[in-house]
Design an enzyme around this catalytic site. Structure first.
Site, PDB file in Angstrom:
ATOM      1  N   LYS A   1      22.022 -63.749  -2.503  1.00  0.00           N
ATOM      2  CA  LYS A   1      23.244 -63.691  -3.330  1.00  0.00           C
ATOM      3  C   LYS A   1      22.197 -63.492  -4.670  1.00  0.00           C
ATOM      4  O   LYS A   1      22.645 -63.484  -6.461  1.00  0.00           O
ATOM      5  CB  LYS A   1      22.833 -65.249  -3.649  1.00  0.00           C
ATOM      6  CG  LYS A   1      24.436 -65.874  -2.720  1.00  0.00           C
ATOM      7  CD  LYS A   1      25.087 -66.908  -2.892  1.00  0.00           C
ATOM      8  CE  LYS A   1      23.701 -68.171  -2.809  1.00  0.00           C
ATOM      9  NZ  LYS A   1      25.058 -70.264  -3.824  1.00  0.00           N
TER      10      LYS A   1
ATOM     11  N   LYS B   1      19.126 -65.801  -5.075  1.00  0.00           N
ATOM     12  CA  LYS B   1      19.081 -66.339  -6.529  1.00  0.00           C
ATOM     13  C   LYS B   1      17.659 -67.032  -5.927  1.00  0.00           C
ATOM     14  O   LYS B   1      17.519 -67.379  -4.545  1.00  0.00           O
ATOM     15  CB  LYS B   1      19.748 -67.754  -6.205  1.00  0.00           C
ATOM     16  CG  LYS B   1      21.369 -67.638  -6.847  1.00  0.00           C
ATOM     17  CD  LYS B   1      21.904 -69.275  -6.428  1.00  0.00           C
ATOM     18  CE  LYS B   1      23.071 -69.242  -8.013  1.00  0.00           C
ATOM     19  NZ  LYS B   1      23.634 -70.751  -8.068  1.00  0.00           N
TER      20      LYS B   1
HETATM   21  N1  C2G Z   1      29.174 -76.901 -10.245  1.00  0.00           N
HETATM   22  C1  C2G Z   1      30.479 -76.893 -11.743  1.00  0.00           C
HETATM   23  N2  C2G Z   1      29.958 -77.342 -12.613  1.00  0.00           N
HETATM   24  C2  C2G Z   1      28.509 -77.541 -12.852  1.00  0.00           C
HETATM   25  C3  C2G Z   1      27.318 -76.100 -12.080  1.00  0.00           C
HETATM   26  C4  C2G Z   1      27.804 -76.119 -10.631  1.00  0.00           C
HETATM   27  O1  C2G Z   1      31.028 -77.401 -11.187  1.00  0.00           O
HETATM   28  N3  C2G Z   1      28.046 -77.594 -14.356  1.00  0.00           N
HETATM   29  C5  C2G Z   1      29.418 -76.192  -8.408  1.00  0.00           C
HETATM   30  C6  C2G Z   1      29.763 -74.669  -9.646  1.00  0.00           C
HETATM   31  O2  C2G Z   1      30.993 -74.138  -9.350  1.00  0.00           O
HETATM   32  C7  C2G Z   1      29.715 -74.639  -7.644  1.00  0.00           C
HETATM   33  C8  C2G Z   1      29.028 -75.862  -6.734  1.00  0.00           C
HETATM   34  O3  C2G Z   1      28.994 -76.554  -8.338  1.00  0.00           O
HETATM   35  O4  C2G Z   1      30.994 -75.035  -7.172  1.00  0.00           O
HETATM   36  C9  C2G Z   1      27.468 -75.056  -6.409  1.00  0.00           C
HETATM   37  O5  C2G Z   1      26.701 -74.646  -7.397  1.00  0.00           O
HETATM   38  P1  C2G Z   1      26.158 -73.817  -7.389  1.00  0.00           P
HETATM   39  O6  C2G Z   1      25.166 -74.505  -6.379  1.00  0.00           O
HETATM   40  O7  C2G Z   1      25.614 -72.799  -8.172  1.00  0.00           O
HETATM   41  O8  C2G Z   1      26.061 -72.714  -5.856  1.00  0.00           O
HETATM   42  P2  C2G Z   1      26.540 -70.951  -6.008  1.00  0.00           P
HETATM   43  O9  C2G Z   1      25.344 -70.091  -6.098  1.00  0.00           O
HETATM   44  O10 C2G Z   1      28.328 -71.159  -7.107  1.00  0.00           O
HETATM   45  O11 C2G Z   1      27.042 -71.023  -4.563  1.00  0.00           O
HETATM   46  O12 C2G Z   1      29.499 -68.801  -0.956  1.00  0.00           O
HETATM   47  C10 C2G Z   1      29.471 -69.861  -2.618  1.00  0.00           C
HETATM   48  C11 C2G Z   1      28.801 -69.679  -2.791  1.00  0.00           C
HETATM   49  O13 C2G Z   1      27.322 -70.693  -1.650  1.00  0.00           O
HETATM   50  C12 C2G Z   1      28.045 -70.521  -4.507  1.00  0.00           C
END
Ligand code: C2G
Length: 134
Positions: free
Chosen positions: A44, A46
């Site tokens: 990803k 990250k």
């Molecule tokens: N999230 C949120 N509010 C934030 C930050 C994150 O609601 N201020 C939500 C994101 O929208 C996501 C979840 O928290 O639904 C996890 O966010 P991340 O850890 O950044 O995950 P991500 O990199 O988006 O990975 O297959 C899907 C991926 O694995 C998602």
């Protein structure tokens, strides 16, 4: 029993993560969280501060989480939905539209993100704090 699933990295666990997990759980009776492995995060693009073991253990410790599974790739979602008898797939709305194809398997719900917090912002705040100190 209505079962919910959501996916994420959950690095530097914060309030926005907690909100989406509690709100996802509130849509049903059981919440499965697929936490991205370190290898998948590399795909990803990250780089995580916390390793998968720590990120998954933090998520697993939450009252609103019933099961944690590893997220190894983009393709596993349909299989996860089937093998866990999932009724609702939930993601934050930064993903809006990206997972609509899963409507073939279950309901797809995008919840609005919690404003003003993100793993990136936390990292930037710490950097600023450290440079101010010098
Ligand atoms: N999230 C949120 N509010 C934030 C930050 C994150 O609601 N201020 C939500 C994101 O929208 C996501 C979840 O928290 O639904 C996890 O966010 P991340 O850890 O950044 O995950 P991500 O990199 O988006 O990975 O297959 C899907 C991926 O694995 C998602």
């Amino acid at each position: 029993m209505k079962k919910v699933i959501t996916y994420g990295t959950f690095d530097l666990f914060h309030y926005g993560h907690l909100m989406i997990l509690e709100r996802a759980r509130a849509l049903g009776d059981y919440l499965v969280v697929a936490v991205s492995t370190d290898e998948f995060n590399a795909i990803k693009g990250k780089i995580c501060t916390y390793p998968y073991e720590h990120r998954s253990q933090i998520v697993r410790a939450l009252k609103c989480v019933d099961k944690v599974i590893p997220e190894n790739n983009w393709e596993q979602k349909p299989q996860d939905i089937r093998s866990n008898d999932i009724n609702i797939f939930v993601m934050g709305d930064d993903w809006k539209g990206k997972f609509d194809f899963l409507e073939e398997y279950c309901d797809v719900v995008y919840l609005n993100r919690t404003e003003g917090i993100s793993t990136t912002e936390i990292k930037n705040n710490i950097k600023e704090f450290l440079t101010d100190d010098r």
